[in-house]
Design a protein around this motif. Structure first.
Motif, short mmCIF file in Angstrom:
data_model
loop_
_atom_site.label_atom_id
_atom_site.label_comp_id
_atom_site.label_asym_id
_atom_site.label_seq_id
_atom_site.Cartn_x
_atom_site.Cartn_y
_atom_site.Cartn_z
N UNK A 109 -0.23 19.53 -3.88
CA UNK A 109 -1.05 18.53 -4.59
C UNK A 109 -0.70 17.10 -4.22
N UNK A 110 0.57 16.81 -4.01
CA UNK A 110 0.96 15.45 -3.62
C UNK A 110 0.38 15.10 -2.25
N UNK A 111 0.42 16.02 -1.33
CA UNK A 111 -0.16 15.78 -0.01
C UNK A 111 -1.68 15.58 -0.12
N UNK A 112 -2.30 16.30 -1.02
CA UNK A 112 -3.75 16.16 -1.20
C UNK A 112 -4.12 14.79 -1.75
N UNK A 113 -3.36 14.28 -2.72
CA UNK A 113 -3.71 12.97 -3.28
C UNK A 113 -3.43 11.85 -2.28
N UNK A 114 -2.43 12.05 -1.41
CA UNK A 114 -2.18 11.06 -0.36
C UNK A 114 -3.34 11.01 0.62
N UNK A 115 -3.83 12.19 1.00
CA UNK A 115 -4.99 12.23 1.90
C UNK A 115 -6.23 11.65 1.23
N UNK A 116 -6.43 11.95 -0.04
CA UNK A 116 -7.57 11.42 -0.78
C UNK A 116 -7.52 9.89 -0.83
N UNK A 117 -6.34 9.36 -0.98
CA UNK A 117 -6.19 7.91 -1.01
C UNK A 117 -6.64 7.30 0.32
N UNK A 118 -6.26 7.91 1.44
CA UNK A 118 -6.70 7.42 2.74
C UNK A 118 -8.21 7.49 2.88
N UNK A 119 -8.81 8.56 2.36
CA UNK A 119 -10.26 8.75 2.48
C UNK A 119 -11.05 7.75 1.64
N UNK A 120 -10.55 7.41 0.47
CA UNK A 120 -11.35 6.64 -0.49
C UNK A 120 -11.07 5.15 -0.49
N UNK A 180 0.85 -1.20 0.00
CA UNK A 180 0.00 0.00 0.00
C UNK A 180 0.88 1.24 0.00
N UNK A 181 1.97 1.23 0.78
CA UNK A 181 2.88 2.37 0.78
C UNK A 181 3.52 2.57 -0.59
N UNK A 182 3.88 1.48 -1.25
CA UNK A 182 4.45 1.56 -2.60
C UNK A 182 3.42 2.13 -3.57
N UNK A 183 2.17 1.74 -3.41
CA UNK A 183 1.11 2.26 -4.29
C UNK A 183 0.95 3.76 -4.11
N UNK A 184 0.99 4.24 -2.88
CA UNK A 184 0.88 5.68 -2.63
C UNK A 184 2.07 6.42 -3.25
N UNK A 185 3.25 5.84 -3.16
CA UNK A 185 4.43 6.45 -3.79
C UNK A 185 4.24 6.55 -5.31
N UNK A 186 3.67 5.50 -5.91
CA UNK A 186 3.42 5.51 -7.36
C UNK A 186 2.41 6.59 -7.72
N UNK A 187 1.35 6.72 -6.92
CA UNK A 187 0.33 7.74 -7.16
C UNK A 187 0.94 9.13 -7.04
N UNK A 188 1.80 9.32 -6.05
CA UNK A 188 2.47 10.62 -5.87
C UNK A 188 3.37 10.94 -7.05
N UNK A 189 4.07 9.93 -7.55
CA UNK A 189 4.96 10.13 -8.70
C UNK A 189 4.16 10.55 -9.93
N UNK A 190 3.02 9.91 -10.15
CA UNK A 190 2.18 10.25 -11.30
C UNK A 190 1.63 11.67 -11.17
N UNK A 191 1.25 12.04 -9.95
CA UNK A 191 0.73 13.39 -9.73
C UNK A 191 1.83 14.43 -9.98
N UNK A 192 3.04 14.15 -9.55
CA UNK A 192 4.16 15.08 -9.76
C UNK A 192 4.45 15.25 -11.25
#
Length: 259
Positions: free
Chosen positions: A96-107, A73-85
């Motif tokens: 924006x990276x912090x926002x997508x990390x929070x969104x991931x926790x919420x959803x 799950x941590x690796x997946x969040x890193x991948x999502x952050x990389x795509x957002x960047x």
């Protein structure tokens, strides 16, 4: 430090905390930003966001750390952050990276129990069995088969899982009603015992420790009930206790498995 980074750091100090719910800024420097994002005791993480030399032409590098989330799950969040960047290359990227990390926790309700779901799929389910997961709703449904018998079960959790135990309900079956009801009642009790200390612990027992309830409950329902009873033999005549055709089974549990 470039003027661009200085400008972004000023924006971070001013806006980041108010832009992302449950965020705490741990450190801010010309080399990196470190934050903690908290949703529950079991859904929290730290982001170490590092500025490469040619930022913002090169994207930020993000590392995720968490004591409660599985490695994948941590690796997946890193991948999502990389795509957002990459989408924001040439512009400010930290908030924006912090926002997508929070969104991931919420959803994604099941991130705290990803290993349990993997165990259900790999250890308990067969080729004909199905699982449907609804992350945002916090529910998943399994359709389990054994010979001609089946049972559909819905599992649901809240944000407090595993502190709060999983809820279970039957959504359809061709097992005898009394037997199916017993399966569910026993699974509810097993789920409760994962999070509730015994009222009268036995002498010499170790102190009660809360434990995740999804896998133990699924193991009981799938392995010990649905997969077990259609193949179980009568202890007296050695014939299968259940007929091959479910339509021939009595709905009275007291008569269904007695020779």
């Amino acid at each position: 430090m470039s003027g661009f980074v200085e400008e972004e750091l000023a924006k971070i100090r001013k806006d980041l905390k108010s832009s992302v719910e449950g965020l705490e800024i741990l450190s801010v420097s010309s080399h990196s930003v470190q934050v903690k994002i908290w949703k529950t005791d079991y859904k929290q993480l730290r982001l170490l966001i590092m500025f490469p030399e040619e930022y913002p032409q090169k994207c930020l590098i993000t590392e995720v750390k968490s004591r409660s989330l599985p490695d994948r799950v941590m690796k997946l969040i890193e991948t999502i952050a990389e795509k957002e960047a990459k989408k924001l290359q040439g512009t400010f990227q930290v908030i924006p990276i912090c926002k997508v990390a929070r969104q991931f926790l919420d959803e994604n309700m099941f991130i705290v129990c990803a290993d349990e779901l993997d165990g259900i799929k790999s250890n308990l389910m067969g080729e004909k069995d199905e699982i449907k997961i609804r992350q945002k709703a916090g529910t998943f449904q399994v359709n389990i088969h054994q010979n001609s018998y089946f049972m559909n079960l819905r599992f649901s959790i809240t944000d407090d899982y595993p502190k709060a135990n999983v809820k279970i309900e039957s959504k359809g079956t061709n097992f005898p009603k009394d037997l199916a009801d017993m399966f569910v009642r026993q699974s509810i009790e097993k789920s409760r015992r994962c999070v509730t200390a015994p009222a009268m612990p036995k002498k010499g027992d170790p102190p009660f420790q809360l434990k995740p309830s999804i896998y133990p409950v699924a193991e009981y329902l799938i392995r010990d009930c649905i997969k077990f009873y259609p193949t179980e033999k009568c202890s007296l005549c050695e014939r299968k206790a259940f007929p091959e055709d479910p339509s021939n089974v009595t709905q009275d549990i007291r008569k269904s498995s007695i020779c």
